[in-house]
Design an enzyme around this catalytic site. Structure first.
Site, short mmCIF file in Angstrom:
data_model
loop_
_atom_site.label_atom_id
_atom_site.label_comp_id
_atom_site.label_asym_id
_atom_site.label_seq_id
_atom_site.Cartn_x
_atom_site.Cartn_y
_atom_site.Cartn_z
N THR A 184 -5.54 -1.65 -6.71
CA THR A 184 -5.32 -2.97 -7.31
C THR A 184 -6.61 -3.78 -7.19
O THR A 184 -7.44 -3.50 -6.33
CB THR A 184 -4.13 -3.69 -6.63
OG1 THR A 184 -4.40 -3.79 -5.24
CG2 THR A 184 -2.82 -2.93 -6.85
N THR B 242 -7.87 -6.91 -6.17
CA THR B 242 -8.36 -7.54 -4.94
C THR B 242 -8.57 -6.50 -3.85
O THR B 242 -9.57 -6.54 -3.13
CB THR B 242 -7.40 -8.64 -4.45
OG1 THR B 242 -7.27 -9.62 -5.49
CG2 THR B 242 -7.90 -9.30 -3.18
N CYS B 243 -7.65 -5.58 -3.74
CA CYS B 243 -7.73 -4.55 -2.70
C CYS B 243 -8.94 -3.65 -2.90
O CYS B 243 -9.65 -3.31 -1.96
CB CYS B 243 -6.45 -3.73 -2.67
SG CYS B 243 -4.96 -4.72 -2.51
N SER B 244 -9.18 -3.25 -4.15
CA SER B 244 -10.25 -2.31 -4.46
C SER B 244 -11.63 -2.96 -4.55
O SER B 244 -12.63 -2.31 -4.25
CB SER B 244 -9.97 -1.60 -5.79
OG SER B 244 -8.85 -0.76 -5.65
#
Length: 169
Positions: free
Chosen positions: A58, A60-62
């Site tokens: 995703t 923000t996560c990546s």
């Protein structure tokens, strides 16, 4: 359902799943076999950073969360951190592929899965609507929680990012 806070003992029954990395299964298309990871046992006598994300691959996560930990791994080790692990609600195959996509090798950072967000729900840090793990970071030092923060702002990586964790060590 109790939120973890600094000074608490880390629960004694936390089990995640993951697929161990190996040279033979290093290709992103290689599946591997999921195994259990008894975090309570593995972390009992170590200094550990566990950071949680709502989902693999995703934005923000990546883009913000995982890269910060990869970049700051040497600084975390210099502060005495033995283990850095990432956890999300995704299945072990997705988490394994995400680790490979981020070029994480061996056990530098384990990409763990929290099936059905069981652990995150047990500490009150899962999204009720989606059932996903929330975005948070926990530092466990020889079985005791020394840092535990959850992001309250959607898409933010202020309390759970590597910089915040480093500042707390």
């Amino acid at each position: 359902m109790t939120t973890l806070k600094s000074g608490d003992a880390f629960p004694s029954d936390v089990v995640f799943q993951y697929i161990p990395w190996s040279e033979e299964s290093g290709d992103i298309k290689a599946c591997g076999i999921p195994i259990n990871y008894n975090a309570s046992k593995e972390w009992a006598d170590k200094k550990v950073v566990l950071f949680s994300v709502p989902g693999a691959f995703t934005p923000t996560c990546s883009v913000n969360h995982v890269p910060g930990y990869i970049k700051n791994l040497p600084q975390l080790r210099a502060k005495g951190v033995d283990i850095v692990n990432n956890v999300a609600f995704n299945d072990p195959f997705v988490m394994s592929a995400w680790g490979k996509a981020n070029e994480v090798r061996g056990d530098e950072i384990l990409f763990l899965t929290d099936p059905d967000a069981k652990f995150s729900k047990s500490i009150g840090w899962a999204d009720e609507a989606s059932g996903r793990t929330a975005r948070y970071a926990i530092v466990i030092d020889h079985g005791k929680v020394s840092y535990a923060q959850i992001e309250t702002e959607r898409g933010a990586v202020k309390k759970s990012g590597a910089d915040a964790v480093l500042a707390s060590l």
